[in-house]
Write a protein that holds these residues in place. Structure first.
Motif, PDB file in Angstrom:
ATOM      1  N   ARG A 105       0.677  -1.192  -0.059  1.00 54.27           N
ATOM      2  CA  ARG A 105       0.040   0.034   0.002  1.00 54.27           C
ATOM      3  C   ARG A 105       1.014   1.377  -0.044  1.00 54.27           C
ATOM      4  N   SER A 106       1.949   1.285   0.680  1.00 54.19           N
ATOM      5  CA  SER A 106       2.795   2.290   0.962  1.00 54.19           C
ATOM      6  C   SER A 106       3.547   2.591  -0.419  1.00 54.19           C
ATOM      7  N   LEU A 107       3.879   1.613  -1.199  1.00 52.58           N
ATOM      8  CA  LEU A 107       4.598   1.904  -2.369  1.00 52.58           C
ATOM      9  C   LEU A 107       3.555   2.370  -3.547  1.00 52.58           C
ATOM     10  N   ARG A 108       2.298   1.673  -3.584  1.00 53.30           N
ATOM     11  CA  ARG A 108       1.223   1.976  -4.346  1.00 53.30           C
ATOM     12  C   ARG A 108       0.978   3.673  -4.177  1.00 53.30           C
ATOM     13  N   ARG A 109       1.046   4.237  -2.632  1.00 57.77           N
ATOM     14  CA  ARG A 109       0.824   5.497  -2.649  1.00 57.77           C
ATOM     15  C   ARG A 109       1.763   6.254  -3.203  1.00 57.77           C
ATOM     16  N   GLN A 110       2.805   5.984  -3.026  1.00 57.50           N
ATOM     17  CA  GLN A 110       4.339   6.583  -3.463  1.00 57.50           C
ATOM     18  C   GLN A 110       3.925   6.765  -5.045  1.00 57.50           C
ATOM     19  N   ARG A 112       1.570   6.726  -6.814  1.00 60.28           N
ATOM     20  CA  ARG A 112       0.629   7.447  -7.186  1.00 60.28           C
ATOM     21  C   ARG A 112       0.483   8.852  -6.951  1.00 60.28           C
ATOM     22  N   ASN A 113       1.447   9.377  -6.154  1.00 61.74           N
ATOM     23  CA  ASN A 113       1.598  10.771  -5.701  1.00 61.74           C
ATOM     24  C   ASN A 113       2.753  11.353  -6.456  1.00 61.74           C
ATOM     25  N   GLY A 114       2.748  11.225  -7.721  1.00 60.87           N
ATOM     26  CA  GLY A 114       3.615  12.215  -8.359  1.00 60.87           C
ATOM     27  C   GLY A 114       4.881  11.656  -8.895  1.00 60.87           C
ATOM     28  N   THR A 115       5.283  10.430  -8.731  1.00 58.33           N
ATOM     29  CA  THR A 115       6.534  10.176  -9.187  1.00 58.33           C
ATOM     30  C   THR A 115       6.630   9.872 -10.643  1.00 58.33           C
ATOM     31  N   ASP A 116       7.697  10.357 -11.062  1.00 61.37           N
ATOM     32  CA  ASP A 116       7.846  10.226 -12.719  1.00 61.37           C
ATOM     33  C   ASP A 116       8.881   9.167 -12.923  1.00 61.37           C
ATOM     34  N   TRP A 117       8.814   8.176 -12.230  1.00 64.42           N
ATOM     35  CA  TRP A 117       9.753   6.874 -12.332  1.00 64.42           C
ATOM     36  C   TRP A 117       9.254   6.214 -13.774  1.00 64.42           C
ATOM     37  N   THR A 118      10.353   5.511 -14.355  1.00 66.73           N
ATOM     38  CA  THR A 118       9.966   4.857 -15.709  1.00 66.73           C
ATOM     39  C   THR A 118      10.631   3.555 -15.451  1.00 66.73           C
ATOM     40  N   THR A 119      10.104   2.511 -16.167  1.00 63.58           N
ATOM     41  CA  THR A 119      10.721   1.333 -16.079  1.00 63.58           C
ATOM     42  C   THR A 119      11.108   0.894 -17.478  1.00 63.58           C
ATOM     43  N   THR A 120      11.981  -0.297 -17.671  1.00 61.42           N
ATOM     44  CA  THR A 120      12.679  -0.620 -18.993  1.00 61.42           C
ATOM     45  C   THR A 120      12.818  -1.935 -18.674  1.00 61.42           C
ATOM     46  N   ARG A 258       2.012   2.943 -13.565  1.00 62.42           N
ATOM     47  CA  ARG A 258       0.834   1.949 -13.993  1.00 62.42           C
ATOM     48  C   ARG A 258       0.684   0.860 -13.131  1.00 62.42           C
ATOM     49  N   LEU A 259       1.875   0.665 -12.302  1.00 62.50           N
ATOM     50  CA  LEU A 259       1.925  -0.672 -11.270  1.00 62.50           C
ATOM     51  C   LEU A 259       1.089  -0.538 -10.287  1.00 62.50           C
ATOM     52  N   ALA A 260       0.577   0.628 -10.095  1.00 62.66           N
ATOM     53  CA  ALA A 260      -0.308   0.920  -8.851  1.00 62.66           C
ATOM     54  C   ALA A 260      -1.787   1.193  -9.206  1.00 62.66           C
ATOM     55  N   GLU A 261      -2.063   0.904 -10.509  1.00 61.77           N
ATOM     56  CA  GLU A 261      -3.556   1.068 -11.065  1.00 61.77           C
ATOM     57  C   GLU A 261      -4.128  -0.520 -10.798  1.00 61.77           C
TER      58      GLU A 261
END
Length: 261
Positions: A105-110, A112-120, A258-261
């Motif tokens: 839950r804490s990572l999902r919140r992180q 959702r709250n504005g991080t612009d991280w991307t993954t490859t 997208r992982l928090a969706e």
């Protein structure tokens, strides 16, 4: 990524009784860390734990020489210093079944709250492996193992997932794909939560490619929070024989949000 087929596993690996091996500690010692041996071992449900120093090799010999002499732990030919490479297959084995994967839950919140991280995926495999061994007191990711894994990556069997903040690599994980199972060897994190994002992203990409389970090798609270659960070794080895969807991992840049969706 194109997958090149390696020659059939050596008879020494085929004859290894992994199911009858110790439930804790090494199942075998020896062999080598070339791509053929690595792939043969992963297909049998083993992963390597290499000794980086003479002291570690001596400790292995003192602890397990009697087990080897009694035949309870096998010795694989091909290594001048056999106790320098241990092959492990814990029973039970912690795995994340992709349909049971979850995100804290804490990572999902992180996310959702504005991080612009991307993954490859598979953008900088060797860099991820080197980061995973940086600063480790016990350097099981030796130079020989790193070379073998990089060759396995070039052949299409080993993969990495990267987490980025802009152009900065802040987390990642890597491992070896065997049929419907991805055996995740290690992860690193340079920002809070980035390593967990890497494993979660790997699980998502692997599920989309037709995979069934991500093996996290070593149990612990941190992997339980991602959905890992211990399964018997026999069940794990049966999973290894299951064919996946045969689709490659998607490698393009995707928003971590997208992982928090």
């Amino acid at each position: 990524m194109y997958i090149r087929t390696l020659a059939r596993p050596e008879s020494s690996w085929e004859s290894l009784d992994v199911l009858g091996g110790p439930v804790e500690g090494p199942v075998a010692f020896g062999g080598d860390l070339g791509p053929r041996s690595l792939l043969s071992a992963y297909r049998r449900g083993l992963y390597p734990f290499a000794a980086d120093t003479a002291e570690q090799r001596i400790v292995n010999e003192l602890l397990y020489e009697a087990e080897v002499d009694a035949g309870r732990v096998r010795l694989i030919p091909g290594c001048e210093e056999p106790f320098s490479i241990a092959w492990c297959s814990p029973d039970p084995r912690p795995v994340i079944l992709v349909e049971q994967a979850r995100i804290q839950r804490s990572l999902r919140r992180q996310l959702r709250n504005g991080t612009d991280w991307t993954t490859t995926a598979d953008v900088c495999f060797e860099r991820v492996v080197r980061q995973c061994r940086a600063g480790r007191a016990q350097r099981w990711l030796t130079d020989d193992l790193l070379r073998g894994l990089c060759l396995l990556h070039e052949l299409g069997h080993a993969h990495s997932v990267e987490v980025w903040d802009g152009d900065e690599l802040i987390g990642g994980t890597f491992g070896v794909r065997v049929g419907a199972v991805f055996s995740a060897d290690s992860q690193f994190t340079l920002r809070s939560g980035a390593g967990k994002v890497a494993v979660t992203d790997l699980t998502r990409r692997f599920a989309e490619a037709g995979g069934l389970a991500v093996d996290v090798q070593r149990d612990g609270d941190h992997v339980r929070l991602l959905g890992a659960r211990p399964i018997p070794r026999r069940q794990y080895i049966s999973l290894l024989a299951t064919r996946d969807g045969g689709r490659p991992l998607t490698t393009g840049k995707l928003p971590a949000r997208r992982l928090a969706e």
